[in-house]
Scaffold this active site. Sequence first.
Site, short mmCIF file in Angstrom:
data_model
loop_
_atom_site.label_atom_id
_atom_site.label_comp_id
_atom_site.label_asym_id
_atom_site.label_seq_id
_atom_site.Cartn_x
_atom_site.Cartn_y
_atom_site.Cartn_z
N ASP A 238 0.83 -1.22 0.00
CA ASP A 238 0.00 0.00 0.00
C ASP A 238 0.86 1.27 0.00
OD1 ASP A 238 1.03 -0.25 2.50
OD2 ASP A 238 -0.85 0.06 3.57
N HIS B 60 23.82 1.75 -18.66
CA HIS B 60 22.72 2.10 -17.75
C HIS B 60 22.91 1.46 -16.38
CE1 HIS B 60 20.00 3.09 -21.44
NE2 HIS B 60 20.80 4.08 -21.10
N ASP C 286 26.49 9.88 -14.00
CA ASP C 286 25.50 10.47 -14.91
C ASP C 286 24.30 10.81 -14.04
OD1 ASP C 286 23.56 11.05 -16.82
OD2 ASP C 286 24.12 9.38 -18.13
N ASP D 211 20.81 16.88 -17.35
CA ASP D 211 21.39 15.56 -17.64
C ASP D 211 22.89 15.75 -17.87
OD1 ASP D 211 21.89 12.99 -18.46
OD2 ASP D 211 20.69 13.09 -20.30
N HIS E 160 26.66 4.55 -28.61
CA HIS E 160 25.40 5.30 -28.54
C HIS E 160 25.54 6.57 -29.36
CE1 HIS E 160 27.29 8.05 -25.64
NE2 HIS E 160 27.70 7.00 -24.96
N HIS F 279 20.31 13.64 -27.16
CA HIS F 279 18.85 13.56 -27.32
C HIS F 279 18.26 14.90 -26.95
CE1 HIS F 279 19.01 13.15 -22.92
NE2 HIS F 279 19.99 12.28 -23.12
N HIS G 117 14.71 12.25 -21.80
CA HIS G 117 14.74 11.95 -23.24
C HIS G 117 13.47 12.61 -23.78
CE1 HIS G 117 17.34 8.20 -22.22
NE2 HIS G 117 18.03 9.32 -22.21
N GLU H 212 26.87 14.18 -25.54
CA GLU H 212 27.42 13.20 -24.61
C GLU H 212 28.19 12.06 -25.27
OE1 GLU H 212 24.37 10.63 -22.82
OE2 GLU H 212 22.84 11.95 -23.64
N TYR I 112 34.17 3.55 -24.36
CA TYR I 112 34.07 2.48 -23.37
C TYR I 112 34.87 1.29 -23.89
CZ TYR I 112 29.96 5.45 -22.83
OH TYR I 112 29.12 6.54 -22.73
N ARG J 293 32.37 8.99 -20.25
CA ARG J 293 31.37 9.79 -20.98
C ARG J 293 31.43 11.21 -20.41
NH1 ARG J 293 27.48 6.69 -20.53
NH2 ARG J 293 26.20 7.45 -18.80
N GLU K 6 29.08 14.62 -20.60
CA GLU K 6 27.75 15.05 -21.08
C GLU K 6 27.40 16.43 -20.56
OE1 GLU K 6 24.47 12.58 -19.71
OE2 GLU K 6 23.20 13.33 -21.33
N1 GLY Z 1 21.02 9.89 -18.38
C1 GLY Z 1 20.46 9.34 -19.53
C2 GLY Z 1 21.15 9.80 -20.72
O1 GLY Z 1 22.24 10.35 -20.62
O2 GLY Z 1 20.66 9.71 -21.80
MN MN Z 2 22.93 11.32 -18.91
MN MN Z 3 21.64 12.07 -21.81
#
Ligand code: GLY
Ligand code: MN
Ligand code: MN
Length: 438
Positions: free
Chosen positions: A38, A242, A259, A270, A349, A353, A360, A383, A387, A405, A407
Amino acid sequence: MSITKQEFTRRRKQLMAMMEDNSIAILPAAPERTRSRDTEYSFRQDSDFYYLSGFAEPESVLVLIPGREHGEYVLFCREKDREKEIWNGYRAGPEGVCAQYGADDAFPIDDIDDILPGLIEGRERVYYGMGKDADFDHQVMVWINAIRAQVRTGAIPPGEFLDLDHLLHDMRLYKSAAEGRILKRAGEISAEAHARAMRACKPGVFEYQLEAEIHHEFATNGARFPAYNTIVGGGDNGCILHYVDNSDALKDGDLVLIDAGCELDYYAADITRTFPVNGKFSKEQRVLYELTLKAQQAAIDAIKPGRHWNEPHEASVQVITEGLVELGLLLGDVPDLIESEAYKEFYMHRIGHWLGMDVHDVGDYRVGGEWRVLEAGMCMTVEPGIYVAPDNAGVDAKWRGIGIRIEDDVLITKDGCDVLTADVPKTVDDIEALMAAS
Ligand code: GLY
Ligand code: MN
Ligand code: MN
């Protein structure tokens, strides 16, 4: 800092001006979700719903009926209830949403099945976000069928169903000045949080402890929640895109990739930074870090009105592929390696975005078969990453397990872009200096 009532009104009017003649739009609030038994997850209003209303209560439905004589903007919401308000907090109620949120007309949500078919009846077209929520899709059909059941008494059911996302998400892609200010502040708070994590970092600290530093900084600045699950990955964990377990101890000699971005007044930041756990980059870490940074700068340089969405990505691929060849991590001719997408072994990647109320964010990346042309007011992340999988037998062991990374968030301006997240150190020297001083 938040969006004014006038801006919410302007958004509704803009959407209604784009809707076809004799139509109606219907948007549900976000559902409440159980976390366990609950206990619920904190409620967060649906971005589309909030974008048009500024109304954050669950169990609501927003209806826009352009040209309706008795009011174009109708809200269904929970009734006021003294007992429930004592237990769970304030409710605006139908009168309150007219007085405080600018609704022309409002009704209790419990009466929606009786009232909404009457509002739809006679409208030829219905806009809603189709196919996102099976329960709501079904609900719309129940309301339509209630009208169909009345055709012999002269009722006219709608004949066309249109996707609301198409119009609304294009609006959300272009940020107003007020949205730009909130995004900037979300970026500043998030930048401060990353700097705090850098200061707190040392060998033996757990990933979740850096996560706690980050969330503390968000919350004490009025951004109670992260915009997405925070990633704190030390060493090999930095190569898991992720990674959200955040459970390991950070080791001397490793990098840590964070991140994390806050959500402020419904707008996301982000940011990713990668830095050495002990405050000093090793030779290999530094080389790959500086290559990633160079790729990011090349991408940022390619972001200006008139450029295509793909150009910053291509700029980053060019720099990373050239760099990996120079270092011997990729073997071959740069154009061939780009053509065959060999770089994806290390950079799998895309450059970024759209960013806005959702991390996103909404908005099409292609229009009429072409990559979208960038325009002032659009907001995106930049970003790039490199890797090297811990088990990559094809490269010298010294590179393995390095995940990087970098970003930042940018808002496109008339002649280029503003980096909204520039306050957190990014060069090797600046990162090492900050960490040495703490
Ligand atoms: N934190 C998610 C991305 O960088 O897209
Ligand atoms: Mn990110
Ligand atoms: Mn991002």
